[in-house]
Design an enzyme around this catalytic site. Structure first.
Site, PDB file in Angstrom:
ATOM      1  N   LYS A   5     102.300 -28.496-103.147  1.00 58.66           N
ATOM      2  CA  LYS A   5     101.491 -27.284-103.351  1.00 58.66           C
ATOM      3  C   LYS A   5     101.819 -26.641-104.696  1.00 58.66           C
ATOM      4  O   LYS A   5     100.926 -26.190-105.417  1.00 58.66           O
ATOM      5  CB  LYS A   5     101.737 -26.282-102.217  1.00 58.66           C
ATOM      6  CG  LYS A   5     101.184 -26.727-100.870  1.00 58.66           C
ATOM      7  CD  LYS A   5     101.639 -25.804 -99.752  1.00 58.66           C
ATOM      8  CE  LYS A   5     101.119 -26.267 -98.411  1.00 58.66           C
ATOM      9  NZ  LYS A   5     101.649 -25.506 -97.268  1.00 58.66           N
ATOM     10  N   GLN A  32     105.195 -21.462 -94.469  1.00 57.36           N
ATOM     11  CA  GLN A  32     105.304 -22.883 -94.139  1.00 57.36           C
ATOM     12  C   GLN A  32     105.857 -23.034 -92.717  1.00 57.36           C
ATOM     13  O   GLN A  32     106.962 -22.603 -92.419  1.00 57.36           O
ATOM     14  CB  GLN A  32     106.211 -23.602 -95.149  1.00 57.36           C
ATOM     15  CG  GLN A  32     106.308 -25.099 -94.937  1.00 57.36           C
ATOM     16  CD  GLN A  32     104.988 -25.813 -95.131  1.00 57.36           C
ATOM     17  OE1 GLN A  32     104.239 -25.492 -96.031  1.00 57.36           O
ATOM     18  NE2 GLN A  32     104.713 -26.776 -94.277  1.00 57.36           N
ATOM     19  N   ASP A  91      95.979 -19.263 -95.455  1.00 52.91           N
ATOM     20  CA  ASP A  91      96.079 -20.340 -94.467  1.00 52.91           C
ATOM     21  C   ASP A  91      95.158 -20.099 -93.272  1.00 52.91           C
ATOM     22  O   ASP A  91      94.988 -20.973 -92.439  1.00 52.91           O
ATOM     23  CB  ASP A  91      97.531 -20.479 -93.971  1.00 52.91           C
ATOM     24  CG  ASP A  91      98.173 -21.769 -94.481  1.00 52.91           C
ATOM     25  OD1 ASP A  91      97.436 -22.660 -94.939  1.00 52.91           O
ATOM     26  OD2 ASP A  91      99.404 -21.880 -94.392  1.00 52.91           O
TER      27      ASP A  91
END
Length: 285
Positions: free
Chosen positions: A52, A96, A119
């Site tokens: 990322k 994450q 997200d």
């Protein structure tokens, strides 16, 4: 059989995002910012965060990773998220997953400002997706939809079977398909006779993390196969949830692993972050 090339499409999307960043910088004088919270030392999570970061660098984002020890407290993560919520240089916040067991993951995800929830995991954005309203959509299922659109695969009225009912992939995938007027069925670990359901699929989407779960006799002729799974085989090779070698002989389209859905996930993260930056800039005017 035609491969659905996520790597090629992700490169195309990165070019579009890069152009959008240049335009954003010209208008606002700044660049989109993405912050990542990484807890512990899970190799897969660390590798994904590194990918990322490299993608952010390629398109000109400002990015920062908050690396935290495995034994971090709930309060410490919450304080970091609050700081990022209040930081005008941060447009997107990514937690994450998975988080260690002492952390209340739901509470952490709910603390993220919905306008920075790139997200798409905050209940606010989940609700907007379910009701067909604009918001942030989880990157993996959004990437699948982009991949289907790129190859002009018509979803309307198709029988779509989603194997896997996670909040990250399965449920939002089903919602997106339903919003696109598909007939949707969700299968999961308690589904009786999985083969009976998968054989009915015009489009079969699988993301459960089980190597070779889907065999050739479980798919109908000319079905479209979207393999969202990513697993490391005993020989170290990355493989999906579908027996690619045999199923590919029978289907009309299939995603490879790697090179299919994976690159699209990161491309959609970039796209979502640019979207957040543009919206946040408008709010500050």
């Amino acid at each position: 059989m035609q491969l659905l090339d996520g790597k090629a499409l992700s490169t195309k999307i990165e070019t579009i995002v890069l152009s959008g960043v240049k335009e954003f910088k010209k208008i606002s004088g700044s660049v989109p910012g993405l912050a990542v919270v990484l807890v512990g030392h899970d190799p897969a999570s660390a590798a994904y965060v590194s990918m990322k970061k490299k993608a952010c660098d390629r398109v000109g984002f400002y990015s920062v990773t908050h690396e935290m020890p495995e034994d971090i407290s709930q309060e410490a993560i919450e304080n970091t998220i609050t700081m990022m919520n209040n930081n005008p240089n941060i447009d997107g916040i990514l937690i994450q997953l998975p988080l260690p067991p002492q952390i209340d993951t739901t509470k952490i995800l709910e603390l993220v400002d919905p306008s920075k929830d790139v997200d798409g995991f905050h209940p606010y954005n989940v609700g907007r997706l379910t009701t067909g309203l604009d918001g942030f959509v989880p990157c993996t299922p959004l990437g699948v939809m982009e991949l289907l659109a790129e190859y002009n695969i018509d979803i309307k009225g198709k029988n779509c079977v989603v194997v896997g009912a996670s909040n990250i992939v399965g449920k939002p995938m089903a919602a997106l398909l339903l919003n696109a007027d598909a007939t949707v069925e969700i299968c999961h670990i308690f589904t009786d006779d999985l083969k009976k359901h998968t054989l009915n699929a015009d489009i079969l989407l699988v993301g459960v993390g089980v190597i070779n779960l889907i065999k050739e006799d479980m798919v109908k002729q000319d079905a479209i196969i979207i393999d969202i799974g990513i697993n490391r085989a005993d020989n170290g090779k990355l493989v999906g949830d579908v027996d690619f070698e045999n199923v590919s002989k029978k289907c009309s389209y299939i995603t490879p692993v790697p090179g299919g859905v994976g690159p699209m996930t990161i491309a959609m993260l970039l796209s979502n972050t640019l979207k957040a930056a543009n919206a946040n800039a408008l709010r500050r005017v």
